[in-house]
Design a protein around this motif. Structure first.
Motif, PDB file in Angstrom:
ATOM      1  N   MET A 155       0.781  -1.097   0.181  1.00  0.00           N
ATOM      2  CA  MET A 155      -0.019   0.058  -0.031  1.00  0.00           C
ATOM      3  C   MET A 155       0.784   1.285  -0.128  1.00  0.00           C
ATOM      4  SD  MET A 155      -2.760   1.099   3.143  1.00  0.00           S
ATOM      5  CE  MET A 155      -1.840   2.334   4.083  1.00  0.00           C
ATOM      6  N   ASN A 156       0.481   2.319  -0.844  1.00  0.00           N
ATOM      7  CA  ASN A 156       1.172   3.590  -0.948  1.00  0.00           C
ATOM      8  C   ASN A 156       0.363   4.543  -0.016  1.00  0.00           C
ATOM      9  OD1 ASN A 156       3.301   2.590  -2.468  1.00  0.00           O
ATOM     10  ND2 ASN A 156       1.843   3.067  -4.255  1.00  0.00           N
ATOM     11  N   LEU A 157       1.059   5.401   0.691  1.00  0.00           N
ATOM     12  CA  LEU A 157       0.192   6.484   1.455  1.00  0.00           C
ATOM     13  C   LEU A 157      -0.323   7.374   0.395  1.00  0.00           C
ATOM     14  CD1 LEU A 157       2.638   7.266   4.371  1.00  0.00           C
ATOM     15  CD2 LEU A 157       0.681   6.065   4.405  1.00  0.00           C
ATOM     16  N   GLU A 158      -1.735   7.797   0.585  1.00  0.00           N
ATOM     17  CA  GLU A 158      -2.148   8.590  -0.091  1.00  0.00           C
ATOM     18  C   GLU A 158      -2.755  10.015   0.588  1.00  0.00           C
ATOM     19  OE1 GLU A 158      -5.576   6.630  -1.928  1.00  0.00           O
ATOM     20  OE2 GLU A 158      -4.554   4.709  -2.611  1.00  0.00           O
ATOM     21  N   LEU A 159      -3.220  10.907  -0.110  1.00  0.00           N
ATOM     22  CA  LEU A 159      -3.729  12.105   0.620  1.00  0.00           C
ATOM     23  C   LEU A 159      -4.880  11.706   1.900  1.00  0.00           C
ATOM     24  CD1 LEU A 159      -4.221  14.820  -2.211  1.00  0.00           C
ATOM     25  CD2 LEU A 159      -2.304  14.666  -0.456  1.00  0.00           C
ATOM     26  N   ARG A 160      -5.649  10.847   1.492  1.00  0.00           N
ATOM     27  CA  ARG A 160      -6.683  10.575   2.594  1.00  0.00           C
ATOM     28  C   ARG A 160      -6.077   9.750   3.764  1.00  0.00           C
ATOM     29  NH1 ARG A 160      -8.385   4.918   2.068  1.00  0.00           N
ATOM     30  NH2 ARG A 160      -7.171   4.084   0.176  1.00  0.00           N
ATOM     31  N   HIS A 161      -4.993   9.270   3.537  1.00  0.00           N
ATOM     32  CA  HIS A 161      -4.015   8.490   4.851  1.00  0.00           C
ATOM     33  C   HIS A 161      -3.660   9.740   5.342  1.00  0.00           C
ATOM     34  CE1 HIS A 161      -3.916   4.972   1.847  1.00  0.00           C
ATOM     35  NE2 HIS A 161      -4.888   4.961   2.592  1.00  0.00           N
ATOM     36  N   LEU A 162      -3.090  10.651   4.877  1.00  0.00           N
ATOM     37  CA  LEU A 162      -2.451  11.931   5.655  1.00  0.00           C
ATOM     38  C   LEU A 162      -3.454  12.592   6.510  1.00  0.00           C
ATOM     39  CD1 LEU A 162       0.256  13.058   2.894  1.00  0.00           C
ATOM     40  CD2 LEU A 162       0.478  11.287   4.709  1.00  0.00           C
ATOM     41  N   GLU A 163      -4.676  12.827   5.761  1.00  0.00           N
ATOM     42  CA  GLU A 163      -5.893  13.601   6.402  1.00  0.00           C
ATOM     43  C   GLU A 163      -6.266  12.900   7.544  1.00  0.00           C
ATOM     44  OE1 GLU A 163     -10.277  15.015   5.507  1.00  0.00           O
ATOM     45  OE2 GLU A 163      -9.295  13.681   3.859  1.00  0.00           O
ATOM     46  N   ALA A 164      -6.310  11.494   7.552  1.00  0.00           N
ATOM     47  CA  ALA A 164      -6.998  10.706   8.882  1.00  0.00           C
ATOM     48  C   ALA A 164      -5.868  10.725   9.729  1.00  0.00           C
ATOM     49  CB  ALA A 164      -6.906   9.196   8.264  1.00  0.00           C
ATOM     50  N   VAL A 165      -4.656  10.845   9.677  1.00  0.00           N
ATOM     51  CA  VAL A 165      -3.695  11.012  10.407  1.00  0.00           C
ATOM     52  C   VAL A 165      -3.856  12.238  11.208  1.00  0.00           C
ATOM     53  CG1 VAL A 165      -1.149  11.137  11.123  1.00  0.00           C
ATOM     54  CG2 VAL A 165      -1.918   9.221   9.723  1.00  0.00           C
ATOM     55  N   CYS A 166      -3.924  13.395  10.444  1.00  0.00           N
ATOM     56  CA  CYS A 166      -3.968  14.746  11.023  1.00  0.00           C
ATOM     57  C   CYS A 166      -5.137  14.797  11.860  1.00  0.00           C
ATOM     58  CB  CYS A 166      -4.012  15.765   9.871  1.00  0.00           C
ATOM     59  SG  CYS A 166      -2.380  15.820   9.138  1.00  0.00           S
ATOM     60  N   ARG A 167      -6.537  14.237  11.374  1.00  0.00           N
ATOM     61  CA  ARG A 167      -7.793  14.459  12.155  1.00  0.00           C
ATOM     62  C   ARG A 167      -7.759  13.809  13.264  1.00  0.00           C
ATOM     63  NH1 ARG A 167      -7.324  17.945   9.425  1.00  0.00           N
ATOM     64  NH2 ARG A 167      -8.819  18.261   7.572  1.00  0.00           N
ATOM     65  N   ILE A 168      -6.983  12.443  13.438  1.00  0.00           N
ATOM     66  CA  ILE A 168      -6.884  11.804  14.763  1.00  0.00           C
ATOM     67  C   ILE A 168      -5.934  12.653  15.784  1.00  0.00           C
ATOM     68  CG2 ILE A 168      -5.614   9.885  15.890  1.00  0.00           C
ATOM     69  CD1 ILE A 168      -6.233   8.219  12.946  1.00  0.00           C
ATOM     70  N   ALA A 169      -4.812  13.222  15.280  1.00  0.00           N
ATOM     71  CA  ALA A 169      -4.097  14.066  16.140  1.00  0.00           C
ATOM     72  C   ALA A 169      -5.119  15.126  16.739  1.00  0.00           C
ATOM     73  CB  ALA A 169      -2.918  14.414  15.454  1.00  0.00           C
ATOM     74  N   GLU A 170      -5.658  16.128  15.874  1.00  0.00           N
ATOM     75  CA  GLU A 170      -6.528  17.147  16.261  1.00  0.00           C
ATOM     76  C   GLU A 170      -7.638  16.781  17.036  1.00  0.00           C
ATOM     77  OE1 GLU A 170      -7.865  18.596  12.384  1.00  0.00           O
ATOM     78  OE2 GLU A 170      -5.855  18.962  11.779  1.00  0.00           O
ATOM     79  N   ALA A 171      -8.290  15.571  16.932  1.00  0.00           N
ATOM     80  CA  ALA A 171      -9.516  15.033  17.729  1.00  0.00           C
ATOM     81  C   ALA A 171      -8.861  14.573  19.161  1.00  0.00           C
ATOM     82  CB  ALA A 171     -10.246  14.081  16.996  1.00  0.00           C
ATOM     83  N   GLY A 172      -7.838  14.119  19.050  1.00  0.00           N
ATOM     84  CA  GLY A 172      -7.198  13.300  20.300  1.00  0.00           C
ATOM     85  C   GLY A 172      -7.726  11.980  20.627  1.00  0.00           C
ATOM     86  N   SER A 173      -8.727  11.345  19.780  1.00  0.00           N
ATOM     87  CA  SER A 173      -9.101  10.150  19.960  1.00  0.00           C
ATOM     88  C   SER A 173      -9.892   9.623  18.874  1.00  0.00           C
ATOM     89  CB  SER A 173     -10.331  10.228  21.137  1.00  0.00           C
ATOM     90  OG  SER A 173     -11.451  10.448  20.682  1.00  0.00           O
ATOM     91  N   LEU A 174      -9.471   8.462  18.809  1.00  0.00           N
ATOM     92  CA  LEU A 174      -9.900   7.668  17.379  1.00  0.00           C
ATOM     93  C   LEU A 174     -11.479   7.679  17.303  1.00  0.00           C
ATOM     94  CD1 LEU A 174      -7.735   4.321  17.471  1.00  0.00           C
ATOM     95  CD2 LEU A 174      -7.720   6.215  15.795  1.00  0.00           C
ATOM     96  N   SER A 175     -12.253   7.647  18.393  1.00  0.00           N
ATOM     97  CA  SER A 175     -13.780   7.818  18.350  1.00  0.00           C
ATOM     98  C   SER A 175     -14.201   9.025  17.931  1.00  0.00           C
ATOM     99  CB  SER A 175     -14.428   7.542  19.757  1.00  0.00           C
ATOM    100  OG  SER A 175     -13.818   8.243  20.707  1.00  0.00           O
ATOM    101  N   ARG A 176     -13.522  10.407  18.472  1.00  0.00           N
ATOM    102  CA  ARG A 176     -13.923  11.537  17.826  1.00  0.00           C
ATOM    103  C   ARG A 176     -13.609  11.775  16.307  1.00  0.00           C
ATOM    104  NH1 ARG A 176     -12.513  13.302  23.277  1.00  0.00           N
ATOM    105  NH2 ARG A 176     -10.158  13.599  22.831  1.00  0.00           N
ATOM    106  N   ALA A 177     -12.234  11.592  16.393  1.00  0.00           N
ATOM    107  CA  ALA A 177     -11.818  11.483  14.782  1.00  0.00           C
ATOM    108  C   ALA A 177     -12.675  10.770  13.831  1.00  0.00           C
ATOM    109  CB  ALA A 177     -10.314  10.839  14.668  1.00  0.00           C
ATOM    110  N   ALA A 178     -13.161   9.486  14.200  1.00  0.00           N
ATOM    111  CA  ALA A 178     -14.156   8.918  13.420  1.00  0.00           C
ATOM    112  C   ALA A 178     -15.216   9.434  13.175  1.00  0.00           C
ATOM    113  CB  ALA A 178     -14.358   7.500  14.022  1.00  0.00           C
ATOM    114  N   ARG A 179     -15.837  10.134  14.025  1.00  0.00           N
ATOM    115  CA  ARG A 179     -17.327  11.079  13.933  1.00  0.00           C
ATOM    116  C   ARG A 179     -16.858  12.441  12.730  1.00  0.00           C
ATOM    117  NH1 ARG A 179     -17.652  10.063  19.625  1.00  0.00           N
ATOM    118  NH2 ARG A 179     -16.831  12.115  19.988  1.00  0.00           N
ATOM    119  N   ARG A 180     -15.666  12.971  13.151  1.00  0.00           N
ATOM    120  CA  ARG A 180     -15.505  14.114  12.173  1.00  0.00           C
ATOM    121  C   ARG A 180     -15.223  13.389  10.765  1.00  0.00           C
ATOM    122  NH1 ARG A 180     -11.553  17.760  15.914  1.00  0.00           N
ATOM    123  NH2 ARG A 180     -12.975  17.988  17.879  1.00  0.00           N
TER     124      ARG A 180
END
Length: 323
Positions: A1-26
């Motif tokens: 698998m190669n990293l794509e923009l959507r993967h980078l966005e997911a990593v950033c959203r997890i960091a911003e949300a501080g939890s996987l559950s909140r990031a998943a909702r966002r």
């Protein structure tokens, strides 16, 4: 698998949300799906990006490195998209909406105010998905609703303005329902009903209904989830369900709309836009078009006209001069 923009966005959203559950909702995905995606990303990155704990997640040193690079890449992609649209001879306005009543009139209002500009309007079922796609560049602007105190998370770089700060949800029920003749219905009188909701109510609506019902002593049965408007009305007309409704909603054969005593559930309507894609003038014209579309529906139900006229502080601010 190669990293794509959507993967980078997911990593950033997890960091911003501080939890996987909140990031998943966002992000508009399930937590298990996001967890699985993160594990795949970590395999490509070569190690754990976040330490999981009871209080949420914290980036590891590797995670901090990936986050710095991801934010640079995503920022450059945003700049590329904004720059391309800025020099395009006739950029279109891409507007995403959830299924609000005013959407039916909005396109006509926009065509009048943004004459000569191509306008693309799409309807999404999820407010969270809508705002995420706004942040990802699929849309330039978005129109969405929120219920009671719930606030839909907005990505970085997004501006927002409240169009309607408050409107009271009413109830749609069969014209043959025993309560249909009432001018106003107490929520407690609907304790034995089956409620119909949208397929993805992530605007705070189900939570607000459950909380309001709990205050009057019952738990609502949220049984039907239907997005097709005609099917929605047909089920209610047949007496199989009732639903919350915006007070500006049109009449539908076999159903009636009635206000709820005490306004136990209220909503607001907001406009958001990507400041890299939408100018101040365009944002003002979009606000004006949405306001006109909403106001054209206030007279759909006399009870809402009376409620609305008694609260001028809630009315949209309209300056008809060119911005």
């Amino acid at each position: 698998m190669n990293l794509e923009l959507r993967h980078l966005e997911a990593v950033c959203r997890i960091a911003e949300a501080g939890s996987l559950s909140r990031a998943a909702r966002r992000l508009g995905v399930s937590q298990p799906a996001l967890s699985a995606q993160l594990r795949r990303i970590e395999r490509v990155a070569g190690g754990e990006l976040f330490l999981r704990g009871r209080q949420g997640v914290e980036p590891t040193p590797l995670g901090e490195f990936v986050l710095r690079k991801a934010r640079l890449v995503l920022g450059e992609m945003d700049a590329l998209a904004a720059g391309a649209r800025a020099i395009a001879p006739h950029p279109s306005l891409r507007l995403g909406c959830i299924l609000l009543v005013l959407v039916d009139r909005l396109l006509g209002e926009l065509e009048g105010l943004l004459a000569g500009q191509d306008i693309h309007v799409s309807v999404e079922q999820s407010a969270t998905t809508l705002t995420r796609q706004l942040g990802a560049g699929k849309y330039d602007a978005a129109l969405y609703g929120e219920v009671n105190d719930y606030e839909v998370p907005l990505p970085q770089g997004i501006m927002a303005r409240t169009l309607i700060p408050k409107e009271p949800f009413c109830v749609r029920l069969s014209a043959t329902h025993p309560l249909a003749a009432r001018e106003r219905i107490a929520l407690a009188e609907l304790a034995d009903e089956s409620w119909m909701m949208l397929v993805e109510d992530d605007d705070g609506g189900p939570e607000a209904l459950v909380a309001a019902c709990a205050k009057v002593g019952f738990t609502p049965r949220l049984r039907h989830r239907v997005t097709d408007r005609k099917m929605h009305y047909d089920l209610i007309a047949a007496g199989r369900a009732i639903s919350l409704s915006q007070p500006t909603a049109p009449t539908a054969e076999g159903t009636v709309l009635r206000p709820l005593a005490g306004d136990p559930v209220t909503g607001r309507i907001r406009i958001a836009w990507n400041r890299a894609a939408v100018s101040t003038r365009q944002a003002e014209l979009l606000y004006r078009a949405a306001a006109h579309a909403y106001l054209a529906d206030v007279d759909n139900n006399p009870f809402h006209r009376a409620w609305w006229d008694a609260r001028p502080e809630l009315h949209p601010t309209l300056d008809e001069r060119e911005p």
